[in-house]
Design a protein around this motif. Structure first.
Motif, PDB file in Angstrom:
ATOM      1  N   UNK A 341      15.094   1.612  20.108  1.00  0.00           N
ATOM      2  CA  UNK A 341      15.691   2.746  20.814  1.00  0.00           C
ATOM      3  C   UNK A 341      16.261   2.351  22.173  1.00  0.00           C
ATOM      4  N   UNK A 342      16.067   1.103  22.556  1.00  0.00           N
ATOM      5  CA  UNK A 342      16.528   0.664  23.866  1.00  0.00           C
ATOM      6  C   UNK A 342      15.682   1.225  24.988  1.00  0.00           C
ATOM      7  N   UNK A 343      14.394   1.486  24.699  1.00  0.00           N
ATOM      8  CA  UNK A 343      13.478   2.068  25.685  1.00  0.00           C
ATOM      9  C   UNK A 343      12.323   1.109  25.946  1.00  0.00           C
ATOM     10  N   UNK A 344      11.693   1.258  27.090  1.00  0.00           N
ATOM     11  CA  UNK A 344      10.449   0.552  27.328  1.00  0.00           C
ATOM     12  C   UNK A 344       9.335   1.273  26.575  1.00  0.00           C
ATOM     13  N   UNK A 345       8.221   0.588  26.400  1.00  0.00           N
ATOM     14  CA  UNK A 345       7.071   1.208  25.738  1.00  0.00           C
ATOM     15  C   UNK A 345       6.627   2.453  26.507  1.00  0.00           C
ATOM     16  N   UNK A 346       6.653   2.381  27.824  1.00  0.00           N
ATOM     17  CA  UNK A 346       6.246   3.516  28.656  1.00  0.00           C
ATOM     18  C   UNK A 346       7.186   4.697  28.473  1.00  0.00           C
ATOM     19  N   UNK A 347       8.500   4.417  28.362  1.00  0.00           N
ATOM     20  CA  UNK A 347       9.472   5.503  28.161  1.00  0.00           C
ATOM     21  C   UNK A 347       9.332   6.133  26.775  1.00  0.00           C
ATOM     22  N   UNK A 348       9.018   5.310  25.771  1.00  0.00           N
ATOM     23  CA  UNK A 348       8.942   5.800  24.395  1.00  0.00           C
ATOM     24  C   UNK A 348       7.622   6.497  24.093  1.00  0.00           C
ATOM     25  N   UNK A 349       6.573   6.177  24.854  1.00  0.00           N
ATOM     26  CA  UNK A 349       5.236   6.699  24.553  1.00  0.00           C
ATOM     27  C   UNK A 349       5.175   8.233  24.489  1.00  0.00           C
ATOM     28  N   UNK A 350       5.803   8.961  25.446  1.00  0.00           N
ATOM     29  CA  UNK A 350       5.740  10.436  25.349  1.00  0.00           C
ATOM     30  C   UNK A 350       6.417  10.967  24.089  1.00  0.00           C
ATOM     31  N   UNK A 351       7.510  10.322  23.667  1.00  0.00           N
ATOM     32  CA  UNK A 351       8.194  10.783  22.451  1.00  0.00           C
ATOM     33  C   UNK A 351       7.301  10.537  21.241  1.00  0.00           C
ATOM     34  N   UNK A 352       6.706   9.362  21.198  1.00  0.00           N
ATOM     35  CA  UNK A 352       5.769   9.030  20.112  1.00  0.00           C
ATOM     36  C   UNK A 352       4.655  10.062  20.040  1.00  0.00           C
ATOM     37  N   UNK A 353       4.081  10.417  21.188  1.00  0.00           N
ATOM     38  CA  UNK A 353       2.986  11.385  21.210  1.00  0.00           C
ATOM     39  C   UNK A 353       3.451  12.757  20.731  1.00  0.00           C
ATOM     40  N   UNK A 354       4.687  13.127  21.058  1.00  0.00           N
ATOM     41  CA  UNK A 354       5.235  14.406  20.612  1.00  0.00           C
ATOM     42  C   UNK A 354       5.369  14.441  19.090  1.00  0.00           C
ATOM     43  N   UNK A 355       5.855  13.343  18.518  1.00  0.00           N
ATOM     44  CA  UNK A 355       6.023  13.266  17.065  1.00  0.00           C
ATOM     45  C   UNK A 355       4.665  13.336  16.372  1.00  0.00           C
ATOM     46  N   UNK A 356       3.655  12.700  16.964  1.00  0.00           N
ATOM     47  CA  UNK A 356       2.305  12.754  16.410  1.00  0.00           C
ATOM     48  C   UNK A 356       1.741  14.172  16.516  1.00  0.00           C
ATOM     49  N   UNK A 357       1.927  14.804  17.676  1.00  0.00           N
ATOM     50  CA  UNK A 357       1.399  16.161  17.883  1.00  0.00           C
ATOM     51  C   UNK A 357       2.007  17.150  16.896  1.00  0.00           C
ATOM     52  N   UNK A 358       3.256  16.937  16.518  1.00  0.00           N
ATOM     53  CA  UNK A 358       3.901  17.834  15.547  1.00  0.00           C
ATOM     54  C   UNK A 358       3.502  17.530  14.105  1.00  0.00           C
ATOM     55  N   UNK A 359       2.607  16.556  13.943  1.00  0.00           N
ATOM     56  CA  UNK A 359       2.094  16.269  12.615  1.00  0.00           C
ATOM     57  C   UNK A 359       3.017  15.450  11.744  1.00  0.00           C
ATOM     58  N   UNK A 360       4.018  14.800  12.340  1.00  0.00           N
ATOM     59  CA  UNK A 360       4.958  13.997  11.565  1.00  0.00           C
ATOM     60  C   UNK A 360       4.576  12.520  11.527  1.00  0.00           C
ATOM     61  N   UNK A 361       3.676  12.111  12.407  1.00  0.00           N
ATOM     62  CA  UNK A 361       3.262  10.711  12.461  1.00  0.00           C
ATOM     63  C   UNK A 361       1.804  10.641  12.880  1.00  0.00           C
ATOM     64  N   UNK A 362       1.210   9.485  12.688  1.00  0.00           N
ATOM     65  CA  UNK A 362      -0.150   9.237  13.147  1.00  0.00           C
ATOM     66  C   UNK A 362      -0.272   7.765  13.490  1.00  0.00           C
ATOM     67  N   UNK A 363      -1.342   7.422  14.154  1.00  0.00           N
ATOM     68  CA  UNK A 363      -1.569   6.028  14.534  1.00  0.00           C
ATOM     69  C   UNK A 363      -2.739   5.480  13.726  1.00  0.00           C
ATOM     70  N   UNK A 364      -2.468   4.692  12.678  1.00  0.00           N
ATOM     71  CA  UNK A 364      -3.565   4.153  11.859  1.00  0.00           C
ATOM     72  C   UNK A 364      -4.379   3.101  12.593  1.00  0.00           C
ATOM     73  N   UNK A 365      -3.801   2.538  13.659  1.00  0.00           N
ATOM     74  CA  UNK A 365      -4.457   1.493  14.434  1.00  0.00           C
ATOM     75  C   UNK A 365      -3.749   1.411  15.776  1.00  0.00           C
TER      76      UNK A 365
END
Length: 395
Positions: A341-365
């Motif tokens: 996405x051309x983002x740093x891990x810190x920049x992408x982390x909130x988006x990742x958390x949003x996708x997880x909160x909406x039930x579309x993704x999870x973190x297996x590890x």
């Protein structure tokens, strides 16, 4: 082929005509209920799995098993937009009414009703007034304390009526952390006192971690049966047996095509089975029929099952999901997704958390992210085929 007698049921939570490959889970649930009926403590069950594996179907079947064994049950679905008191109050009222029907209201049931009325009041949940003839109990406004007192009271009422109260909750991952922690604390007290009140839940794979984060002892309170795709034998049975009862058979090539495309996921098996039944002119169902069903099933899913979930995501969440799709159905490294996405891990982390909160993704590890919806990676590539160019522009 008689379209009216199409035996397949591709609906959300709709029981399949052949519930194959889940015997162990259902047997374990039945044993848990029977143990509690016999006065023993037992761990509650929380079913974990991706979308489309049949968790809701299993929860409904456990509800039926409990009722058949003489338990009083309440089953409902959690909602991220409602608090636990809002979700529970009416359901527990109905449960108490069922318990009360067993004989004339005694002190235990009166106490439980009174606590429920006070609970509703302190947490501002509407519950009709009713006269009990007992002093109104004290409540603290602390959910963990008040819910524990309430569930203990319901457990005592069930014990006095020689029954088991069973609460079943779907989509448990949508409960807020504090609400989940309060529920776990209350169930812990129930277990310690060996009261006849049981909890069965179902949710996405991240739920085990959420429960552990809410209360560290949750891993000892619950067992977490994994509900995954059916094995090849179970998947064949789910397809073949309903058709056989209608006098219809499958060619080997047709079964191979459908099993490959559905990957053994129960919901997809029902979708493919329904489409191939509509396409085939006569028995046996052929490989050509199955290939045509694959095209129609994919198009239908794109316009319903997948589309609904895609549209719940904001634009930046959609781009994140599209980057995940580059890694296929396997868990993706969060750093690699951010780089795409051309983002740093810190920049992408909130988006990742949003996708997880909406039930579309999870973190297996730790450091990994995966879709909760099977085959969603393929849909994202169809939906956003020019992702690379979009990613370059976003970067």
């Amino acid at each position: 082929m008689d379209l009216i007698n199409n035996p397949y049921s591709p609906g959300a939570g709709v029981p399949p005509p052949e519930l194959a490959g889940r015997e162990n889970i259902l047997r374990d649930a039945e044993n848990v209920i029977k143990r509690v009926q016999n006065g023993h403590a037992s761990q509650s069950l929380i079913l974990l799995g991706l979308r489309g594996v049949g968790k809701t179907v299993l929860l409904n079947r456990i509800d039926q098993i409990a009722e058949n064994l003489g338990c009083e049950t309440s089953i409902f679905e959690a909602d991220m937009d409602r608090t636990l008191p809002q979700l529970l109050t009416q359901q527990l009222h109905r449960l108490l009414l069922k318990i009360d029907r067993r004989k004339r209201m005694g002190d235990e049931v009166k106490k439980a009703f009174s606590l429920l009325q006070a609970f509703a009041g302190i947490f501002r949940v509407h519950l009709g007034e009713f006269e009990l003839g007992v002093a109104r109990p004290m409540v603290t406004g602390d959910l963990a304390i008040d819910l524990t007192d309430l569930l203990v009271s319901i457990g005592e009422a069930a014990k006095a009526r020689n029954t088991v109260a069973v609460i079943l909750v779907d989509e448990v991952q949508y409960l807020a952390k504090d609400d989940l922690g309060a529920l776990i604390m209350a169930l812990h007290k129930i277990s310690q006192r060996k009261l006849p009140l049981l909890f069965f839940g179902a949710g996405l794979p991240q739920l085990a971690q959420l429960a552990g984060d809410a209360k560290s002892y949750s891993e000892r309170l619950f067992t977490y049966p994994a509900v995954g795709p059916l094995d090849p034998d179970g998947a064949r049975m789910a397809l073949v047996e309903p058709a056989k009862r209608e006098g219809v058979e499958f060619e080997a090539g047709a079964l191979e095509e459908i099993l490959r495309e559905t990957e053994g996921y129960p919901f997809f098996l029902q979708v493919w089975g329904s489409h191939v039944w509509q396409i085939a002119q006569s028995s046996p169902i052929t490989a050509a029929n199955a290939r045509e069903a694959s095209r129609k099933a994919e198009a239908a899913l794109d316009e319903s099952f997948f589309k609904v979930r895609f549209e719940r995501l904001t634009e930046r969440q959609q781009h994140y999901a599209r980057a995940m799709a580059e890694f296929g159905n396997d868990p993706a490294n969060s750093t690699a997704v951010a780089n795409l996405l051309g983002l740093t891990v810190k920049q992408a982390a909130p988006i990742r958390d949003e996708v997880i909160k909406k039930g579309m993704a999870y973190s297996p590890k730790r450091g990994l992210v995966a879709f909760t919806v099977p085959k969603f990676d393929q849909y994202m590539k169809r939906k956003m085929p020019d992702f690379t160019n979009q990613g370059e522009r976003n970067g």
